[in-house]
Every structure is written in structure tokens, then in C-alpha cells.
Design a protein around this motif. Structure first.
Motif, PDB file in Angstrom:
ATOM      1  N   GLU A 462       0.821  -1.210   0.000  1.00 17.14           N
ATOM      2  CA  GLU A 462       0.000   0.000   0.000  1.00 17.14           C
ATOM      3  C   GLU A 462       0.853   1.257   0.000  1.00 17.14           C
ATOM      4  O   GLU A 462       0.425   2.314  -0.465  1.00 17.14           O
ATOM      5  CB  GLU A 462      -0.911   0.018   1.240  1.00 17.14           C
ATOM      6  N   LEU A 463       2.075   1.148   0.531  1.00 12.26           N
ATOM      7  CA  LEU A 463       2.945   2.317   0.553  1.00 12.26           C
ATOM      8  C   LEU A 463       3.311   2.785  -0.847  1.00 12.26           C
ATOM      9  O   LEU A 463       3.660   3.954  -1.047  1.00 12.26           O
ATOM     10  CB  LEU A 463       4.225   2.013   1.342  1.00 12.26           C
ATOM     11  N   LEU A 464       3.255   1.877  -1.818  1.00  9.87           N
ATOM     12  CA  LEU A 464       3.579   2.269  -3.187  1.00  9.87           C
ATOM     13  C   LEU A 464       2.566   3.271  -3.725  1.00  9.87           C
ATOM     14  O   LEU A 464       2.869   4.012  -4.670  1.00  9.87           O
ATOM     15  CB  LEU A 464       3.637   1.036  -4.087  1.00  9.87           C
ATOM     16  N   ARG A 465       1.385   3.286  -3.147  1.00  6.24           N
ATOM     17  CA  ARG A 465       0.385   4.271  -3.568  1.00  6.24           C
ATOM     18  C   ARG A 465       0.784   5.671  -3.162  1.00  6.24           C
ATOM     19  O   ARG A 465       0.430   6.644  -3.844  1.00  6.24           O
ATOM     20  CB  ARG A 465      -0.975   3.943  -2.948  1.00  6.24           C
ATOM     21  N   PHE A 466       1.508   5.777  -2.045  1.00  2.49           N
ATOM     22  CA  PHE A 466       1.828   7.090  -1.483  1.00  2.49           C
ATOM     23  C   PHE A 466       3.345   7.248  -1.408  1.00  2.49           C
ATOM     24  O   PHE A 466       3.965   6.928  -0.382  1.00  2.49           O
ATOM     25  CB  PHE A 466       1.209   7.235  -0.090  1.00  2.49           C
ATOM     26  N   PRO A 467       3.963   7.707  -2.475  1.00  2.15           N
ATOM     27  CA  PRO A 467       5.435   7.804  -2.479  1.00  2.15           C
ATOM     28  C   PRO A 467       5.989   8.758  -1.435  1.00  2.15           C
ATOM     29  O   PRO A 467       7.059   8.518  -0.881  1.00  2.15           O
ATOM     30  CB  PRO A 467       5.743   8.274  -3.911  1.00  2.15           C
ATOM     31  N   LYS A 468       5.271   9.821  -1.137  1.00  8.34           N
ATOM     32  CA  LYS A 468       5.770  10.769  -0.129  1.00  8.34           C
ATOM     33  C   LYS A 468       5.741  10.140   1.261  1.00  8.34           C
ATOM     34  O   LYS A 468       6.653  10.370   2.064  1.00  8.34           O
ATOM     35  CB  LYS A 468       4.941  12.047  -0.162  1.00  8.34           C
ATOM     36  N   LEU A 469       4.710   9.373   1.559  1.00  8.81           N
ATOM     37  CA  LEU A 469       4.663   8.678   2.842  1.00  8.81           C
ATOM     38  C   LEU A 469       5.778   7.640   2.925  1.00  8.81           C
ATOM     39  O   LEU A 469       6.423   7.488   3.968  1.00  8.81           O
ATOM     40  CB  LEU A 469       3.303   8.008   3.025  1.00  8.81           C
ATOM     41  N   SER A 698       0.557   8.727  -6.104  1.00  5.66           N
ATOM     42  CA  SER A 698       1.410   8.995  -7.260  1.00  5.66           C
ATOM     43  C   SER A 698       0.535   9.311  -8.466  1.00  5.66           C
ATOM     44  O   SER A 698      -0.632   8.926  -8.535  1.00  5.66           O
ATOM     45  CB  SER A 698       2.307   7.795  -7.545  1.00  5.66           C
ATOM     46  N   GLU A 699       1.113   9.975  -9.439  1.00  3.16           N
ATOM     47  CA  GLU A 699       0.331  10.466 -10.568  1.00  3.16           C
ATOM     48  C   GLU A 699      -0.301   9.336 -11.373  1.00  3.16           C
ATOM     49  O   GLU A 699      -1.428   9.462 -11.867  1.00  3.16           O
ATOM     50  CB  GLU A 699       1.236  11.306 -11.477  1.00  3.16           C
ATOM     51  N   ASP A 700       0.399   8.234 -11.509  1.00  4.96           N
ATOM     52  CA  ASP A 700      -0.118   7.160 -12.356  1.00  4.96           C
ATOM     53  C   ASP A 700      -0.909   6.110 -11.583  1.00  4.96           C
ATOM     54  O   ASP A 700      -1.417   5.169 -12.186  1.00  4.96           O
ATOM     55  CB  ASP A 700       1.034   6.463 -13.076  1.00  4.96           C
ATOM     56  N   MET A 701      -1.016   6.260 -10.257  1.00  5.74           N
ATOM     57  CA  MET A 701      -1.711   5.229  -9.491  1.00  5.74           C
ATOM     58  C   MET A 701      -3.201   5.218  -9.798  1.00  5.74           C
ATOM     59  O   MET A 701      -3.806   4.148  -9.975  1.00  5.74           O
ATOM     60  CB  MET A 701      -1.480   5.454  -7.995  1.00  5.74           C
ATOM     61  N   ALA A 702      -3.811   6.402  -9.868  1.00  8.97           N
ATOM     62  CA  ALA A 702      -5.239   6.453 -10.185  1.00  8.97           C
ATOM     63  C   ALA A 702      -5.503   5.885 -11.582  1.00  8.97           C
ATOM     64  O   ALA A 702      -6.492   5.163 -11.794  1.00  8.97           O
ATOM     65  CB  ALA A 702      -5.740   7.891 -10.085  1.00  8.97           C
ATOM     66  N   GLN A 703      -4.595   6.172 -12.526  1.00  8.24           N
ATOM     67  CA  GLN A 703      -4.757   5.642 -13.879  1.00  8.24           C
ATOM     68  C   GLN A 703      -4.632   4.125 -13.896  1.00  8.24           C
ATOM     69  O   GLN A 703      -5.406   3.425 -14.558  1.00  8.24           O
ATOM     70  CB  GLN A 703      -3.705   6.278 -14.798  1.00  8.24           C
ATOM     71  N   LYS A 704      -3.662   3.609 -13.141  1.00  3.84           N
ATOM     72  CA  LYS A 704      -3.501   2.157 -13.073  1.00  3.84           C
ATOM     73  C   LYS A 704      -4.722   1.500 -12.435  1.00  3.84           C
ATOM     74  O   LYS A 704      -5.163   0.434 -12.878  1.00  3.84           O
ATOM     75  CB  LYS A 704      -2.244   1.808 -12.276  1.00  3.84           C
ATOM     76  N   ARG A 705      -5.269   2.125 -11.400  1.00  5.24           N
ATOM     77  CA  ARG A 705      -6.453   1.563 -10.750  1.00  5.24           C
ATOM     78  C   ARG A 705      -7.625   1.539 -11.721  1.00  5.24           C
ATOM     79  O   ARG A 705      -8.381   0.560 -11.790  1.00  5.24           O
ATOM     80  CB  ARG A 705      -6.812   2.376  -9.508  1.00  5.24           C
ATOM     81  N   HIS A 706      -7.771   2.608 -12.498  1.00  9.72           N
ATOM     82  CA  HIS A 706      -8.861   2.674 -13.474  1.00  9.72           C
ATOM     83  C   HIS A 706      -8.690   1.615 -14.558  1.00  9.72           C
ATOM     84  O   HIS A 706      -9.657   0.926 -14.933  1.00  9.72           O
ATOM     85  CB  HIS A 706      -8.902   4.079 -14.086  1.00  9.72           C
ATOM     86  N   GLU A 707      -7.466   1.454 -15.072  1.00  3.67           N
ATOM     87  CA  GLU A 707      -7.219   0.455 -16.109  1.00  3.67           C
ATOM     88  C   GLU A 707      -7.445  -0.960 -15.585  1.00  3.67           C
ATOM     89  O   GLU A 707      -8.014  -1.810 -16.282  1.00  3.67           O
ATOM     90  CB  GLU A 707      -5.791   0.604 -16.631  1.00  3.67           C
TER      91      GLU A 707
END
Length: 731
Positions: A462-469, A698-707
Motif C-alpha cells: 500500500e505504501l507504493l500508492r503514497f510515495p511521499k509517505l 502517485s500520478e499514475d496510481m489512479a490511472q492504473k487503478r482505473h485500467e
């Protein structure tokens, strides 16, 4: 079974919506050399002129062509393909009974087939340009007509040998790789097209088909241009399979010539002329050749092939659906309660970090040691072997030992080995244990640092979703480890300093070692006393002529040896032995006394060859001291005593260090980080002002989730379609 091909077309549409090519669907792949008549065969099956025409290579992109048969009396089927009803009427973009749709133009309807041909040309040039190059990105076209059978076809560029114009030099290799990519699909049927006016044995289409289908179970041969054969020849042997047998059969067709195309001869008229030609030229084979028979055969083969492939296809779809479901779960749901999510992620990371150290992590590494297992390896293998490789007497020479003994006695001659020399030398050896001990701390610190990455990559995805965290957690744990490193180093340094502070010669193990050594020395003394001549009284070995006591560790010397030693010492004794006598070699004095009392003659000492003249000062410091020389019996014995003591005590200290350093590292570094990690992360990161920043995806996480969600939806829909077929007993 007729409904199986529309099912495949529907599955193709499902996967086209997500732009995925992860499922290899059953389809017919058309393969042939350039200008062998592939496009003409396809147009004959469609019944319309839809493909680009010209000289040289015309088909430069794969064309996936789906033919959908519709009933002209039941136009309601078009509603399913073209969207919902509007105001109670069907979609109004369809004016004729035949039309086409491209995937890249979305819902645009083409009723003019000339526009379809132009769109294919434009889309080809949009990707490949005007240089006659090729591209493996397919064009998807669906044709709806009451005059076609349900088929799914793929038109590929023709095989060529020599590049022309602006074509790349490796155009042959590119086309071949593209063809192999499509026909390698085990669910495909290979339609190998060969011109009748060429030798069947040189057919490139059959050659490449046999490479991927050596048994011929998926290959159907089509012989074109039957009307262009040389006069006096026919294709009877070829069509009968006598030249090259093909398991699925060989079908001959007659295509339109370029003149027919220029004169706008219709496909329907061409089919009628083809039938007449076959009846005239090949009357016995007319009913098993021709375009119509080819269409029916392809339809039948494709249906049976789909029936055989569907069970495996459903299994493949279910496996992919499970994989994409797991992938979607790893991406997580959109964050609603940021405070609770942050605390949950911090707690989970801390737990996984500690579990990795304890060896109870959910994801256990199998390729290499990590976490607590590597720390254990460092303690007992790396550190333990390093300490065992340290030589207790490493770096010490006999001259070093003798020098330490003499420096410890000062200006006074010594009868016994001074204890201070032992302490001086053993401390020097113990000091050598500090460097490997500090290196052990460094290795454990590095492994603790590696556990951070292991926990974030494998355990807390799950941390991969939030790179700053993720970066903030890494920084906090790294800072904690950095603060504990000097504390642990100081403790390890103190452990060595403690051993150096007090040399405990009363240590039980050390006392036992001294007792064994004394027993050995006593045995040696008794043996030497037994070896004395009978004329020498045994008590003389213990008393000097002056009545002084002699060290019990000093073996008695025979009178002859004493005389010889005195003579040699007065004549050519090395400088080291002269210094030894000057430092209090009481044995030499005793021997001299014995020689004087016995009245033996002493050999007069000749003057040294380089003695200074009388009246000149002598600088004793200029006399060179030899680096190595032969030791006297006493010097040898003194060195052995000191070395045995050093080795015995060093082994005791090394055992203590090997036991205490891992304990110190565990207490001051490993356990401290485990115990304080949760509170450290919460104290540094669980702050209201940091919530929005830390939980930014991250910028591409929402796109990956949608795909992933779209793909999962498509797979579930495909699985549902296949399940419906099973329930209706279509296979």
C-alpha cells in the motif's frame, strides 16, 4: 454452433474496449506472398471492395476483419451493435443493409465501402507514414451484411524478399516476425494463400505455416489465379493434394484481374464467372472449390475450432480475472478517512519491519537471507569466523617479546620474567579485537537499513500508492538507525576497553592454563636433572658458589658448557648477548664463578678488530642492534612462557568478546529500534498538517487503478458470455 463465431466477435469487442491483447482469441490468419491474391480472397468473402489496391506492398498494417451476418428481415440485431434506441427508433446512422465500423472511429458508421477503403489507407499512413514501412499495430474493422458468413479474419502484409523504395533493409525480417507473431497463436487457423501459376513446392506461405504448425492441424491452403496458369497445364494434382498434402484441405479460387477491378466489375459477377470457369475447367472438383465453398469451409472450421478452444479460453479468462482482482486490491480504494489510513499504514509497516527481524513476516525471501536470519548469520558466521581467524600471536616476534621483557625491568637485572611485560603484550593483542567488533556493528546496521526496503516492497505494498509517505517513513527509520549507531559503537568500544582495563590473571581458565604450563616446565626440569653427570651433585644445580638461590625454572649448566660459553662469549659474542649479560644474565655470572673456583683456564679474549684507540670516547648508541639473531636457551624459554600466557589469556578474552558483542548489538541497536519504531513513526508523521501531503497518491496510481478495474470488468463480462454459451449447450 452457428452462434459461436458471434460470441468470439463479442469477446473481441469486450477486449477492444480496454485496448488489451492479453487473450488469444480464435481467428483466421491470412498468409501469403506479395501479390499472391490475399486481398482479393478477402474481398470475395466480404463481397465488397474494401481493401487498398496498388502495386508493391499495399497492406502495411494487420487488419482484423470481423464479418457479422445479419438477417435483413430482423433489423433489431443492429440495436445491440449500435447503441440504445432513441425516441423509440433504431440508430438513424444506418441507411443501407450493409455497413462497417472501425474501432478507432468509435461509433461512426460507414455505409459507403469506398470510404472504408480510404479510411484504411489513411489510418495506415497515420501510423506507418508514406515510406512503405510496416507496423504491428492492427486496424479493427467490423462488417455487417446479410451476404457474409460469420468469420474473424486477419489480413497481414505479404511476404517479400527485396526492399523497394524507402523500405528498410530488413523489411523481409520485419514482415516475417509480424506473420509469426499472429500465426503462433495456438487458437488461430492459418489460411496459406499461394498463386497457381507458381510452383507449390516453393510456397513461402506453406513454409512459414509449417514452422509453427508442423502437424498441419491448423493450416488450410488456398490456390488463387487458377485462370492464369500456362496453356496446357492445370492445377488438378495440386487441388487433389498430390503435390503437397494439407490436412485441412486445398481450395482453388479465381479472383478478379486488375482489368476487372479497373472496369469496376462487381464481386458478385466475379463469383458467377468463377463458378462457370470451375465447371468448365475442373468439373469434378467444382463443388469443392470456389469462393462460396471457401467461405462455408472457413465458417465450419472456425466454429469447430472455437468449440475446442472455449474451455481453455474460459480457464484463461478466470485466471486473468483473479490476477487483476489481486492487482486492483493492491492499488487499494480511494482514501476517505486520511487520519485512520495514515495510522493504519504506519502501524502495518512497523509490524512488518519487526516481523521481518523475527522471521515471522508474511512474505519470506527465498533467494537470499534477509532480516533476522542475516543478522544471525553476521553474528555467528561472519563475526565468529573473523574472530577465530585472528592469530593470538599475530604481529609479535621473539625480538618484540624480549624487548618488552627488558623494557619492563628497567635498569635492574631481572631474575624472573616480569609480569608487566605480559600485560603490555596481551593488551596489544586484545586491542586487535576491536576492529572486527565494530565491523560487526556496521554490518548489522546495513542489514537493518535493507529491511526498510524489503518491508515496503514486499510486505506493505500500500505504501507504493503514497510515495511521499514511503519516503518519509524511510527517512524516519534511517534517522533512528543513524542515532543508534554511535551508541552501539561506543558500547562495543567499551567492551574491548573493559578487557584492557584489568588483566585478570586469577581467571579460572587462565589459572588452569598456568598450572598446566608449570607442570610442563617441572617435567622439563626433572628430565634435565636426570641427564646431569653423576660427578655433579644435584643440589649444586640449585645453589650458586656464593650460596644464592637459583630460579627453579633455570636449568643447571654443566661445567664444560659454562667454560665454553664463557670463552665464546668473551671472544665473539653477538651484541644482543653482550647486552643480555649487561642486563643481568646471572647464569653467566654463576658459570664464571664456577669456572674460577674450579681453576679452569679461560681463553684470553682478543681485542675486537674495530676497538677504538685509548683516550677516545666510545658512543655505545652507534653499535647496531641486530633485527634477528639466534636466541639463547633462557631467551627461548622466556619467549615461550610469555607466548603461552598471551595465547591462553587472549583466547579467554576472544571468547568473551564473541559472546558480548552480539548481545550489545541486539540490545543497543536491534531491540531498541524494534521497541521504539512505532512510537517514533507516530511521533514524527502522525500530524494533522502532514495528512494531505503524505497521503497524496502517485500520478499514475489512479490511472492504473482505473485500467485494472476496466480490465477486470471486461474479463468478468467475457467469462459471463462463455458461461451463457455453456448453459445453452452450444458446445
Amino acid at each position: 454452433m452457428e452462434a459461436l463465431i458471434p460470441v468470439i466477435n463479442k469477446l473481441q469487442d469486450v477486449f477492444n474496449t480496454v485496448g488489451a491483447d492479453i487473450i488469444q482469441l480464435p481467428q483466421i490468419v491470412v498468409v501469403g506472398t506479395q501479390s499472391s491474391g490475399k486481398s482479393s480472397v478477402l474481398e470475395s468473402l466480404v463481397g465488397r471492395d474494401i481493401l487498398p489496391r496498388g502495386t508493391g506492398i499495399v497492406t502495411r498494417r494487420p487488419l482484423i476483419l470481423q464479418l457479422v451476418h445479419i438477417d435483413p428481415d430482423d433489423r433489431r440485431k443492429t440495436n445491440e451493435e449500435n447503441g440504445p434506441k432513441k425516441n423509440g427508433h433504431l440508430y438513424k446512422g444506418i441507411d443501407g443493409e450493409e455497413w462497417g465500423k472501425f474501432l478507432h472511429t468509435k461509433n461512426k458508421i460507414f455505409t459507403d465501402f469506398e470510404e472504408i477503403r480510404k479510411e484504411i489507407e489513411a489510418e495506415t499512413e497515420r501510423i506507418t507514414g508514406n515510406n512503405k514501412g510496416i507496423c504491428d499495430e492492427p486496424i479493427h474493422l467490423k462488417i455487417f451484411s446479410p451476404h457474409v458468413v460469420n468469420l474473424s479474419l486477419v489480413d497481414l502484409p505479404g511476404i517479400t524478399k527485396v526492399p523497394v523504395g524507402d523500405q528498410p533493409k530488413d523489411i523481409e525480417i520485419q514482415i516475417r516476425e509480424l506473420i509469426v507473431k499472429f500465426i503462433s497463436n495456438p487458437n488461430s487457423i492459418i489460411l496459406a494463400v499461394t498463386a497457381a501459376n507458381t510452383d507449390m513446392a516453393t510456397s513461402e506461405a506453406l513454409k512459414v505455416a509449417r514452422e509453427v504448425d508442423p502437424d498441419g492441424r491448423r493450416t488450410l491452403a488456398v490456390v488463387t489465379k487458377l485462370d492464369l496458369m500456362d496453356a496446357g497445364t492445370d492445377a488438378m494434382d495440386v487441388l487433389m493434394g498430390r503435390v503437397i498434402p494439407v490436412k485441412l484441405g486445398i481450395i482453388g479460387v479465381v479472383n478478379r484481374s486488375q482489368l476487372d477491378i479497373n472496369q469496376k466489375k462487381s464481386v458478385a459477377d466475379s463469383i458467377r464467372d468463377e463458378h462457370a470457369f470451375l465447371q468448365k475447367k475442373y468439373p469434378s472438383l467444382a463443388n469443392r472449390n470456389g469462393t462460396k465453398y471457401l467461405a462455408r469451409t472457413l465458417n465450419r472450421l472456425l466454429m469447430h475450432h472455437i468449440r475446442d478452444c472455449l474451455p481453455e479460453l474460459k480457464t484463461r479468462i478466470n485466471v486473468l480475472a483473479a490476477q487483476y482482482q489481486s492487482l486492483l486490491n493492491s492499488y487499494g480504494e480511494p482514501v476517505e478517512d486520511k487520519s485512520a489510513t495514515l495510522l493504519q499504514l504506519i502501524t502495518k509497516f512497523a509490524a512488518e519491519y519487526c516481523n521481518t527481524i523475527e522471521g515471522t513476516a508474511k512474505y519470506i525471501e527465498t533467494a537470499e537471507l534477509c532480516g533476522g536470519a542475516r543478522i544471525c548469520y553476521i553474528f555467528h558466521e561472519t563475526f565468529g569466523r573473523t574472530l577465530e581467524s585472528v592469530d593470538p600471536l599475530g604481529g609479535l616476534t621473539n625480538i618484540d617479546v624480549l624487548t618488552a621483557i627488558r623494557n619492563a625491568t628497567g635498569p635492574r637485572p631481572a631474575l624472573f620474567v616480569p609480569e608487566i611485560s605480559f600485560e603490555l603484550l596481551v593488551k596489544r593483542q586484545i586491542k586487535r579485537l576491536e576492529e572486527p567488533s565494530l565491523r560487526c556493528v556496521e554490518l548489522v546496521h546495513e542489514e537493518m537499513q535493507r529491511i526498510i526496503q524489503h518491508s515496503s516492497n514486499y510486505s506493505t505494498q500500500e505504501l507504493l500508492r503514497f510515495p511521499k509517505l514511503h519516503d518519509a517513513i524511510v527517512e524516519v527509520v534511517t534517522s533512528l538507525l543513524r542515532r543508534r549507531l554511535p551508541v552501539t559503537n561506543d558500547m562495543v568500544h567499551n567492551l574491548v576497553a573493559i578487557e584492557l582495563a584489568y588483566i585478570n590473571t586469577k581467571h579460572p581458565d587462565f589459572v588452569d592454563a598456568i598450572g598446566l604450563m608449570n607442570n610442563n616446565l617441572d617435567d622439563q626440569r626433572r628430565n634435565r636433572m636426570r641427564d646431569l653427570p653423576p660427578s655433579v651433585p644435584r643440589d649444586k644445580s640449585l645453589k650458586s658458589p656464593g650460596g644464592q638461590s637459583v630460579s627453579p625454572t633455570e636449568p643447571p649448566a654443566q661445567e664444560g658448557e659454562a667454560t665454553k660459553a664463557a670463552a665464546s662469549g668473551s671472544q665473539s659474542a653477538p651484541v644482543g648477548e653482550q647486552l643480555d649479560g649487561g642486563m643481568g644474565n646471572w647464569r653467566g655470572m654463576i658459570r664464571k664463578g664456577e669456572e674460577g673456583s674450579s681453576g679452569d683456564k679461560v681463553v684470553p679474549q682478543p681485542p675486537p678488530p674495530a676497538s677504538p684507540q685509548r683516550g677516545h670516547a666510545v658512543n655505545l648508541l652507534d653499535v647496531p642492534v641486530p633485527v634477528s639473531r639466534k636466541l639463547s636457551a633462557r631467551e627461548q624459554r622466556d619467549c615461550e612462557v610469555i607466548e603461552r600466557l598471551i595465547k591462553s589469556y587472549f583466547l579467554i578474552v576472544r571468547k568473551n568478546i564473541q559472546d558480548s558483542v552480539p548481545k550489545a548489538v541486539m540490545h543497543f541497536l536491534v531491540n531498541h529500534v524494534k521497541d521504539s519504531l512505532q512510537s517514533e513513526l507516530v511521533g514524527q508523521l502522525y500530524k494533522t498538517v502532514l495528512l494531505n501531503e503524505l497521503l497524496t497518491e502517485s500520478e499514475d496510481m489512479a490511472q492504473k487503478r482505473h485500467e485494472a478495474a476496466d480490465m477486470l470488468k471486461a474479463l468478468q463480462k467475457a467469462s459471463h458470455v462463455i458461461t451463457e454459451i455453456r448453459e445453452t449447450h452450444l458446445w
